[in-house]
Design a protein around this motif. Structure first.
Motif, PDB file in Angstrom:
ATOM      1  N   VAL A  20       0.864  -1.322  -0.069  1.00  0.00           N
ATOM      2  CA  VAL A  20      -0.072   0.115  -0.013  1.00  0.00           C
ATOM      3  C   VAL A  20       1.036   1.397  -0.068  1.00  0.00           C
ATOM      4  CG1 VAL A  20      -2.132   0.970   1.265  1.00  0.00           C
ATOM      5  CG2 VAL A  20      -1.874  -1.409   1.298  1.00  0.00           C
ATOM      6  N   PRO A  21       1.048   1.910  -1.295  1.00  0.00           N
ATOM      7  CA  PRO A  21       2.204   2.990  -1.441  1.00  0.00           C
ATOM      8  C   PRO A  21       1.559   4.365  -0.629  1.00  0.00           C
ATOM      9  CG  PRO A  21       0.897   2.659  -3.246  1.00  0.00           C
ATOM     10  CD  PRO A  21       0.448   1.564  -2.526  1.00  0.00           C
ATOM     11  N   ASP A  22       2.465   5.104  -0.191  1.00  0.00           N
ATOM     12  CA  ASP A  22       2.228   6.421   0.441  1.00  0.00           C
ATOM     13  C   ASP A  22       3.293   7.342  -0.309  1.00  0.00           C
ATOM     14  OD1 ASP A  22       1.265   8.639   1.618  1.00  0.00           O
ATOM     15  OD2 ASP A  22       1.767   7.860   3.605  1.00  0.00           O
ATOM     16  N   GLU A  23       2.916   7.730  -1.527  1.00  0.00           N
ATOM     17  CA  GLU A  23       3.555   8.815  -2.627  1.00  0.00           C
ATOM     18  C   GLU A  23       3.292  10.044  -2.225  1.00  0.00           C
ATOM     19  OE1 GLU A  23       6.022   7.485  -4.132  1.00  0.00           O
ATOM     20  OE2 GLU A  23       5.513   5.449  -3.605  1.00  0.00           O
ATOM     21  N   GLY A  24       2.235  10.249  -1.336  1.00  0.00           N
ATOM     22  CA  GLY A  24       1.878  11.808  -0.982  1.00  0.00           C
ATOM     23  C   GLY A  24       0.923  12.350  -1.825  1.00  0.00           C
ATOM     24  N   SER A  25       0.437  11.569  -2.979  1.00  0.00           N
ATOM     25  CA  SER A  25      -0.651  12.306  -3.633  1.00  0.00           C
ATOM     26  C   SER A  25      -1.460  10.942  -4.263  1.00  0.00           C
ATOM     27  CB  SER A  25      -0.155  12.991  -4.885  1.00  0.00           C
ATOM     28  OG  SER A  25       0.269  12.373  -5.905  1.00  0.00           O
ATOM     29  N   LEU A  26      -2.859  11.393  -4.319  1.00  0.00           N
ATOM     30  CA  LEU A  26      -3.734  10.205  -4.793  1.00  0.00           C
ATOM     31  C   LEU A  26      -3.308   9.754  -6.250  1.00  0.00           C
ATOM     32  CD1 LEU A  26      -6.113   8.440  -4.639  1.00  0.00           C
ATOM     33  CD2 LEU A  26      -7.411  10.199  -5.846  1.00  0.00           C
ATOM     34  N   PRO A  27      -2.826  10.579  -7.137  1.00  0.00           N
ATOM     35  CA  PRO A  27      -2.390  10.118  -8.555  1.00  0.00           C
ATOM     36  C   PRO A  27      -1.257   9.144  -8.326  1.00  0.00           C
ATOM     37  CG  PRO A  27      -2.848  12.480  -8.696  1.00  0.00           C
ATOM     38  CD  PRO A  27      -2.829  12.131  -7.468  1.00  0.00           C
ATOM     39  N   ALA A  28      -0.289   9.408  -7.586  1.00  0.00           N
ATOM     40  CA  ALA A  28       0.889   8.774  -7.178  1.00  0.00           C
ATOM     41  C   ALA A  28       0.701   7.412  -6.700  1.00  0.00           C
ATOM     42  CB  ALA A  28       2.102   9.655  -6.802  1.00  0.00           C
ATOM     43  N   LEU A  85      -2.530   5.776  -6.680  1.00  0.00           N
ATOM     44  CA  LEU A  85      -3.046   4.941  -7.343  1.00  0.00           C
ATOM     45  C   LEU A  85      -2.370   4.288  -8.483  1.00  0.00           C
ATOM     46  CD1 LEU A  85      -6.732   6.651  -7.855  1.00  0.00           C
ATOM     47  CD2 LEU A  85      -6.085   4.449  -6.694  1.00  0.00           C
ATOM     48  N   VAL A  86      -1.496   5.093  -9.242  1.00  0.00           N
ATOM     49  CA  VAL A  86      -0.480   4.586 -10.147  1.00  0.00           C
ATOM     50  C   VAL A  86       0.246   3.271  -9.518  1.00  0.00           C
ATOM     51  CG1 VAL A  86       1.388   4.861 -11.615  1.00  0.00           C
ATOM     52  CG2 VAL A  86      -0.430   6.441 -11.841  1.00  0.00           C
ATOM     53  N   ALA A  87       0.919   3.687  -8.410  1.00  0.00           N
ATOM     54  CA  ALA A  87       2.039   2.731  -7.747  1.00  0.00           C
ATOM     55  C   ALA A  87       1.208   1.195  -7.503  1.00  0.00           C
ATOM     56  CB  ALA A  87       2.644   3.178  -6.638  1.00  0.00           C
ATOM     57  N   PHE A  88      -0.137   1.610  -6.901  1.00  0.00           N
ATOM     58  CA  PHE A  88      -0.865   0.342  -6.246  1.00  0.00           C
ATOM     59  C   PHE A  88      -1.472  -0.487  -7.437  1.00  0.00           C
ATOM     60  CE2 PHE A  88      -5.012  -1.459  -4.766  1.00  0.00           C
ATOM     61  CZ  PHE A  88      -4.427  -2.021  -3.882  1.00  0.00           C
ATOM     62  N   LEU A  89      -2.289   0.351  -8.627  1.00  0.00           N
ATOM     63  CA  LEU A  89      -2.820  -0.313  -9.482  1.00  0.00           C
ATOM     64  C   LEU A  89      -1.716  -0.963 -10.421  1.00  0.00           C
ATOM     65  CD1 LEU A  89      -5.886   1.897 -10.301  1.00  0.00           C
ATOM     66  CD2 LEU A  89      -5.702  -0.062  -8.695  1.00  0.00           C
ATOM     67  N   THR A  90      -0.603  -0.206 -10.620  1.00  0.00           N
ATOM     68  CA  THR A  90       0.379  -1.091 -11.560  1.00  0.00           C
ATOM     69  C   THR A  90       0.930  -2.393 -11.019  1.00  0.00           C
ATOM     70  OG1 THR A  90       2.163   0.144 -10.780  1.00  0.00           O
ATOM     71  CG2 THR A  90       0.868   1.019 -13.012  1.00  0.00           C
ATOM     72  N   GLU A  91       1.032  -1.985  -9.834  1.00  0.00           N
ATOM     73  CA  GLU A  91       1.632  -3.558  -8.821  1.00  0.00           C
ATOM     74  C   GLU A  91       0.492  -4.461  -8.716  1.00  0.00           C
ATOM     75  OE1 GLU A  91       2.827  -3.045  -4.714  1.00  0.00           O
ATOM     76  OE2 GLU A  91       4.703  -2.396  -5.542  1.00  0.00           O
ATOM     77  N   GLY A 139      -7.858  16.265   0.997  1.00  0.00           N
ATOM     78  CA  GLY A 139      -8.840  16.966   0.149  1.00  0.00           C
ATOM     79  C   GLY A 139      -8.620  16.817  -1.486  1.00  0.00           C
ATOM     80  N   GLU A 140      -8.183  15.674  -1.801  1.00  0.00           N
ATOM     81  CA  GLU A 140      -8.014  15.383  -3.179  1.00  0.00           C
ATOM     82  C   GLU A 140      -9.361  14.665  -3.637  1.00  0.00           C
ATOM     83  OE1 GLU A 140      -3.685  14.005  -4.337  1.00  0.00           O
ATOM     84  OE2 GLU A 140      -4.255  13.024  -2.203  1.00  0.00           O
ATOM     85  N   ILE A 141     -10.230  14.258  -2.909  1.00  0.00           N
ATOM     86  CA  ILE A 141     -11.335  13.587  -3.348  1.00  0.00           C
ATOM     87  C   ILE A 141     -12.713  14.457  -2.949  1.00  0.00           C
ATOM     88  CG2 ILE A 141     -12.908  11.683  -3.138  1.00  0.00           C
ATOM     89  CD1 ILE A 141     -10.516  10.138  -2.702  1.00  0.00           C
ATOM     90  N   ALA A 142     -13.497  14.772  -3.784  1.00  0.00           N
ATOM     91  CA  ALA A 142     -14.757  15.814  -3.683  1.00  0.00           C
ATOM     92  C   ALA A 142     -15.517  14.980  -2.627  1.00  0.00           C
ATOM     93  CB  ALA A 142     -15.434  15.884  -4.730  1.00  0.00           C
ATOM     94  N   LEU A 161      -8.107   7.698 -14.846  1.00  0.00           N
ATOM     95  CA  LEU A 161      -9.664   7.740 -14.882  1.00  0.00           C
ATOM     96  C   LEU A 161     -10.257   8.223 -13.469  1.00  0.00           C
ATOM     97  CD1 LEU A 161     -12.037   7.674 -16.760  1.00  0.00           C
ATOM     98  CD2 LEU A 161     -12.208   4.987 -16.156  1.00  0.00           C
ATOM     99  N   VAL A 162      -9.629   7.344 -12.549  1.00  0.00           N
ATOM    100  CA  VAL A 162     -10.099   7.420 -11.256  1.00  0.00           C
ATOM    101  C   VAL A 162     -10.121   8.911 -10.592  1.00  0.00           C
ATOM    102  CG1 VAL A 162     -10.192   6.812  -8.755  1.00  0.00           C
ATOM    103  CG2 VAL A 162     -10.411   5.028 -10.439  1.00  0.00           C
ATOM    104  N   VAL A 163      -8.658   9.219 -10.821  1.00  0.00           N
ATOM    105  CA  VAL A 163      -8.484  10.765 -10.326  1.00  0.00           C
ATOM    106  C   VAL A 163      -9.148  11.712 -10.937  1.00  0.00           C
ATOM    107  CG1 VAL A 163      -6.670  12.434 -10.527  1.00  0.00           C
ATOM    108  CG2 VAL A 163      -6.077   9.886  -9.859  1.00  0.00           C
TER     109      VAL A 163
END
Length: 190
Positions: free
Chosen positions: A76-84, A86-92, A143-146, A184-186
């Motif tokens: 479960v990555p913690d890259e500091g932002s939702l886009p980063a 999600l990319v790390a988690f979903l590509t893995e 605050g990255e998700i409405a 797409l999710v972001v």
């Protein structure tokens, strides 16, 4: 004084690992339908009674093997932002496509066996959902998700894509697909 230890010899971690590894190797070589406890036992160098003492079925052995593999390979990555994140988690996650026979076999077993279905759902599927929920919860806190976005629906969308592609094998399930879905999710949550 009472003990929580089960009767008989204690479980050998070496034997457990050999059994879980043998289950994956047998599964990769022969497929889920041809997988047998006898084959797992022979490959692991243990008696089949050892397997049945620790697991009620071949599906339960495979489930434990899959859980170990997921814990080892998909963080479960913690890259500091939702886009980063999600990319790390979903590509893995999507790069684990080699586990297709395992996942399809377990899903088929879950459809046939309600007792196993509960174990598969509670131990594996809900565990993977919790990992993605952790990423989304951090994004909500930043605050990255409405506020009107339903995180459970997002989780359904992500895993819906994974399972649909996994089961039908109609489109790639790879790192590129993971990046596309993350994007797409972001876009959807803003």
């Amino acid at each position: 004084m009472t003990s929580d230890r089960r009767p008989g010899r204690p479980r050998s971690e070496t034997a457990r690992r050999a059994i879980l590894s043998a289950a994956m190797e047998e599964l990769q070589q022969h497929g889920y339908a041809a997988l047998t406890v006898e084959g797992i036992a022979a490959r692991a160098g243990v008696g089949k009674q050892t397997i049945y003492r620790w697991w009620p079925s071949k599906a339960d052995v495979v489930l434990d093997s899959l859980l170990d593999l997921a814990a080892e390979r998909i963080t479960v990555p913690d890259e500091g932002s939702l886009p980063a994140d999600l990319v790390a988690f979903l590509t893995e996650t999507f790069e684990q496509r080699g586990q297709r026979p395992v996942l399809i076999g377990l899903m088929a077993q879950a459809l046939l066996d309600p007792v196993f279905a509960t174990a598969f759902r509670d131990r594996f599927l809900f565990g993977r959902r919790a990992a993605l929920r952790e990423i989304l919860d951090r994004a909500i806190a930043r605050g990255e998700i409405a506020p009107d976005v339903d995180p459970e629906l997002l989780i359904d969308v992500v895993y819906g894509v994974l399972w649909y592609r996994l089961l039908l094998d109609h489109a790639p399930l790879d790192a590129a697909a993971g990046r596309q879905l993350a994007s797409l999710v972001v876009r959807a949550v803003r």
